[in-house]
Write a protein that holds these residues in place. Structure first.
Motif, PDB file in Angstrom:
ATOM      1  N   GLU B  57       0.758  -1.228  -0.087  1.00  0.00           N
ATOM      2  CA  GLU B  57       0.095  -0.048   0.101  1.00  0.00           C
ATOM      3  C   GLU B  57       0.861   1.135  -0.382  1.00  0.00           C
ATOM      4  O   GLU B  57       0.567   2.360  -0.712  1.00  0.00           O
ATOM      5  CB  GLU B  57      -0.938  -0.069   1.240  1.00  0.00           C
ATOM      6  N   HIS B  60       2.310   1.716  -3.574  1.00  0.00           N
ATOM      7  CA  HIS B  60       1.295   2.129  -4.492  1.00  0.00           C
ATOM      8  C   HIS B  60       0.809   3.810  -4.221  1.00  0.00           C
ATOM      9  O   HIS B  60       0.820   4.321  -5.292  1.00  0.00           O
ATOM     10  CB  HIS B  60      -0.103   1.453  -4.006  1.00  0.00           C
ATOM     11  N   LYS B  64       1.464   6.104  -7.311  1.00  0.00           N
ATOM     12  CA  LYS B  64       0.145   6.746  -8.021  1.00  0.00           C
ATOM     13  C   LYS B  64       0.451   8.125  -8.755  1.00  0.00           C
ATOM     14  O   LYS B  64      -0.147   8.069  -9.813  1.00  0.00           O
ATOM     15  CB  LYS B  64      -0.779   6.611  -6.937  1.00  0.00           C
ATOM     16  N   ASP B 314      -0.545  -6.499  -6.842  1.00  0.00           N
ATOM     17  CA  ASP B 314      -1.985  -5.969  -6.179  1.00  0.00           C
ATOM     18  C   ASP B 314      -2.522  -5.203  -7.418  1.00  0.00           C
ATOM     19  O   ASP B 314      -3.651  -4.553  -7.071  1.00  0.00           O
ATOM     20  CB  ASP B 314      -1.968  -5.386  -4.856  1.00  0.00           C
ATOM     21  N   TRP B 315      -1.812  -4.428  -8.359  1.00  0.00           N
ATOM     22  CA  TRP B 315      -2.154  -3.689  -9.376  1.00  0.00           C
ATOM     23  C   TRP B 315      -3.558  -4.242  -9.856  1.00  0.00           C
ATOM     24  O   TRP B 315      -4.348  -3.432 -10.186  1.00  0.00           O
ATOM     25  CB  TRP B 315      -1.090  -3.578 -10.400  1.00  0.00           C
ATOM     26  N   CYS B 317      -5.849  -5.803  -8.702  1.00  0.00           N
ATOM     27  CA  CYS B 317      -7.008  -5.730  -8.004  1.00  0.00           C
ATOM     28  C   CYS B 317      -7.635  -4.122  -8.232  1.00  0.00           C
ATOM     29  O   CYS B 317      -8.850  -4.042  -8.248  1.00  0.00           O
ATOM     30  CB  CYS B 317      -6.574  -5.726  -6.306  1.00  0.00           C
ATOM     31  N   PHE B 318      -6.656  -3.162  -8.377  1.00  0.00           N
ATOM     32  CA  PHE B 318      -7.404  -1.837  -8.360  1.00  0.00           C
ATOM     33  C   PHE B 318      -7.491  -1.498  -9.866  1.00  0.00           C
ATOM     34  O   PHE B 318      -8.667  -0.536  -9.954  1.00  0.00           O
ATOM     35  CB  PHE B 318      -6.380  -0.801  -7.806  1.00  0.00           C
ATOM     36  N   TYR B 319      -7.043  -2.286 -10.881  1.00  0.00           N
ATOM     37  CA  TYR B 319      -6.984  -1.826 -12.168  1.00  0.00           C
ATOM     38  C   TYR B 319      -7.668  -2.684 -13.169  1.00  0.00           C
ATOM     39  O   TYR B 319      -7.603  -2.310 -14.533  1.00  0.00           O
ATOM     40  CB  TYR B 319      -5.818  -1.006 -12.565  1.00  0.00           C
ATOM     41  N   PRO B 323     -11.773  -7.265  -7.748  1.00  0.00           N
ATOM     42  CA  PRO B 323     -11.932  -6.689  -6.486  1.00  0.00           C
ATOM     43  C   PRO B 323     -11.821  -7.312  -5.340  1.00  0.00           C
ATOM     44  O   PRO B 323     -11.380  -6.813  -4.173  1.00  0.00           O
ATOM     45  CB  PRO B 323     -13.590  -6.199  -6.620  1.00  0.00           C
ATOM     46  N   LYS B 326      -6.936  -8.296  -3.511  1.00  0.00           N
ATOM     47  CA  LYS B 326      -6.080  -8.001  -2.513  1.00  0.00           C
ATOM     48  C   LYS B 326      -6.195  -8.477  -1.091  1.00  0.00           C
ATOM     49  O   LYS B 326      -5.734  -8.985  -0.392  1.00  0.00           O
ATOM     50  CB  LYS B 326      -5.829  -6.461  -2.642  1.00  0.00           C
TER      51      LYS B 326
END
Lengths: 96, 395
Positions: B57, B60, B64, B314-315, B317-319, B323, B326
Motif C-alpha cells: 500500500e 502504491h 500513483k 495487487d495492481w 485488484c485496483f485496475y 475486486p 488483494k
C-alpha cells in the motif's frame, strides 16, 4: 452482422489528470496496431512475391519512382500531412 | 504466436493475426520492459531513504502520482482491452467454427467420442457479484448474460488468453495444470488419485492435464459459467481428453462426503469474496476422503513478498476489475486451511518452474526446495514461477 458488445461492466480506470489523455493514448496505440498490421501485410506480399519468383527483395529495395510517380506521391503525402495535422483545428483554444 | 491448437480455434485472417501479434508484443513490452523500468525507477528513488516503505500500500500510494506509473498503467489497460477486442472481432467474423455448439446442456459419457461428459444445471442460482463487474476487463465476463446458451464467453476467454499470455502459459495454455498435476504426482508418489475435482475450471484448460498425469482417474471440471463449461467440454473432446464438466457453485460441491482424492483450483480463489472462499474450503474438506489433497495454484500471499512485489501483483485488484484480489492475498493461507478443518501441520506451499518448459529433473529439484519468493513468483513473464499451497485431510 451481429457485433458482440465491447462494453466492460465496471469500466476501466484512467490514470492521467484528464481521462481524455488516457483515451488519446489508447487511440495512438490502436493506430500503432493498425500500422503494424499494414506493415506485416506488405511484408507478406513481398515475401510471397520473392518466393514465387515474381520480384526479388533486391528489386523492391532498388525501386525508384519515376518523376511523374514521385510528383503524384508527393501530392498524396502533402495531403496526408494536412489532413492529420489540421485535424481538430476548430477546437476552441487549440493551436491553429 | 502459434495460435490455439484445436478445432475450436476461431479462424482469423492475416490482419487479425497480425493485430493479435501486435497486442501480444505490446503486452510483453509493457509487462517486461516498462515494468522493469518502473521497478528500477522506484528503486533509485528509494535508495537511502530514511523510512523505506513497509507495505505494498505504501508503494502504491507513492507511485500513483508518478508519470511512469500512469504511463505503464494506462498502456497496460489499453493492451488488456485490445486482447478482448481482437477476439470479439474474430468471433463476429467467424460464424462457422462454433456453430452447432450452442444450446447443449447434457452430454453423457457414452455419447462422447472420448468418454467425457457435460452436465449443466439451468436451475443453479448464480451469485450476484458476477454481474457487477467484468473481471479482467473481459466484456461479458465468463458467464455472458444469464440467458446465454452459446459457447462465446468460453471462446473469448480461450482465444483472448492465447494473446494475453504471450506464449508463457504452455502449448494449450495449460502449463499451470501440468505443473500442479505433476507436482502432486512427484511429491506424493503413494497418493491414490482416482477422483480429481478442479473447481472454477472455466474452459478446463488446466483440468485436462490432470487426466494426462493420472490417466486412470475420473477428472471433473466445475464452474458456475455455463458457456465456459459448454466450450470446455467441446474443447476437451477436440483434444481427445476425457473430462467431466459440471455446473456447480464452489460452496455446494456435488460430491458425497469423503469421496474425492484431490480438490484443485487455479487462479480462482482471488476472484471470490471472502465468505465464499471459507465456504469453498469447508466443502472441499467435506468431500475429500481421509488422506485426500487440496491444492490451489494461486498468487503468492502478500506476507511473503517484499513491499514492491506485493504492490506489483495487487495492481490487478485496483485496475483490472478483480475486486477481491488483494483481500485474498492479505489472508493467511495456512489459517484458511486450518479454519476449514485441515490439520495445521499438513499445510504445504511450493514455488515451481513451469513443468512444460523445463526438464523433469529441474522440476523435481524445485519440489525438494523450500518455497522461495522473489519478483518472478506469480508475475507473468518468461521467467515466471508458479505458487501453490494446500493441505492433506488427516486420516
Amino acid at each position: 452482422m451481429t457485433q458482440h458488445s465491447k462494453t466492460v461492466r465496471g469500466g476501466r480506470p484512467a490514470f492521467f489528470d484528464s481521462p481524455e489523455t488516457d483515451r488519446l493514448l489508447a487511440m495512438i496505440v490502436r493506430l500503432l496496431s493498425e500500422q503494424s498490421v499494414l506493415a506485416e501485410r506488405v511484408k507478406t506480399l513481398e515475401t510471397l512475391l520473392d518466393q514465387l519468383g515474381v520480384l526479388t527483395a533486391e528489386q523492391i529495395e532498388q525501386f525508384t519512382p519515376s518523376p511523374q510517380v514521385d510528383e503524384a506521391w508527393m501530392q498524396t503525402r502533402m495531403q496526408l500531412i494536412k489532413d492529420v495535422l489540421e485535424s481538430g483545428a476548430n477546437i476552441e483554444g487549440s493551436t491553429k | 504466436m502459434a495460435g490455439l491448437n484445436h478445432t475450436l480455434a476461431l479462424k482469423k485472417n492475416l490482419d487479425q493475426r497480425a493485430r493479435e501479434r501486435f497486442t501480444s508484443s505490446l503486452r510483453a513490452y509493457t509487462l517486461v520492459d516498462l515494468a522493469d523500468q518502473l521497478r528500477s525507477d522506484y528503486s533509485e528513488e528509494q535508495t537511502a531513504v530514511e523510512h523505506p516503505h513497509q507495505s505494498g500500500e505504501d508503494v502504491h500510494r507513492f507511485l500513483k502520482s508518478r508519470d511512469l506509473f500512469k504511463w505503464y498503467s494506462s498502456l497496460r489497460c489499453t493492451a488488456q482491452e485490445l486482447v478482448w477486442q481482437s477476439t470479439l472481432r474474430a468471433l463476429d467474423e467467424d460464424r462457422t467454427t462454433l456453430a452447432g455448439l450452442s444450446g447443449v446442456t447434457q452430454v453423457a459419457p457414452e455419447k462422447s467420442a472420448v468418454g467425457g461428459s457435460l452436465a449443466l444445471d439451468p436451475k443453479l442460482s448464480l451469485p450476484s457479484y458476477i454481474d457487477t463487474m467484468d473481471v479482467h476487463l473481459m466484456p461479458g465476463n465468463y458467464q455472458g448474460d444469464r440467458e446465454d446458451v452459446s459457447v462465446h464467453p468460453g471462446a473469448v476467454y480461450d482465444n483472448g488468453l492465447e494473446v494475453f499470455s504471450f506464449g508463457v502459459m504452455g502449448e494449450h495454455l495449460d502449463d499451470i495444470g501440468h505443473s500442479m498435476a505433476n507436482f502432486t504426482r512427484l511429491r506424493w508418489p503413494g497418493l491414490t488419485v482416482d477422483t480429481v475435482v478442479d473447481v472454477g475450471c472455466t474452459i478446463g484448460h488446466n483440468t485436462l492435464p490432470w487426466k494426462q498425469a493420472f490417466p486412470d482417474a475420473q477428472v471433473y471440471g466445475l464452474d458456475i459459467a455455463a458457456p465456459c463449461l459448454r466450450y470446455g467440454h467441446a474443447r476437451a473432446e477436440s483434444l481427445g481428453v476425457a473430462a467431466h464438466f459440471r455446473q456447480a457453485n464452489c460452496d455446494q460441491l456435488p460430491f458425497d462426503d469423503g469421496s474425492v482424492d484431490v480438490v484443485f483450483s487455479s487462479m480462482f480463489l482471488h476472484e471470490l469474496p471472502r465468505n465464499v472462499i471459507n465456504d469453498f474450503f469447508k466443502e472441499a474438506y467435506r468431500i475429500l476422503r481421509p488422506g485426500g489433497l487440496i491444492i490451489h495454484m494461486e498468487l503468492p500471499p502478500n506476507e511473503a513478498l517484499a513491499p514492491y512485489d506485493a504492490f506489483y501483483l495487487d495492481w490487478d485488484c485496483f485496475y483490472n476489475n478483480e475486486p477481491f484480489y488483494k483481500e485474498f492475498r492479505d489472508l493467511s493461507y495456512p489459517a484458511l486451511c486450518r479454519d476449514a478443518g485441515f490439520d495445521e501441520s499438513a499445510f504445504f506451499q511450493a514455488t515451481l518452474p513451469r513443468y512444460t518448459y523445463v526438464d523433469e529433473q529441474e522440476f523435481r529439484d524445485a519440489i525438494d526446495r523450500t518455497a522461495s519468493f522473489d519478483e518472478d513468483t506469480g508475475r507473468l513473464s518468461d521467467t515466471i514461477t508458479w505458487y501453490a499451497f494446500g493441505s492433506r485431510k488427516q486420516g
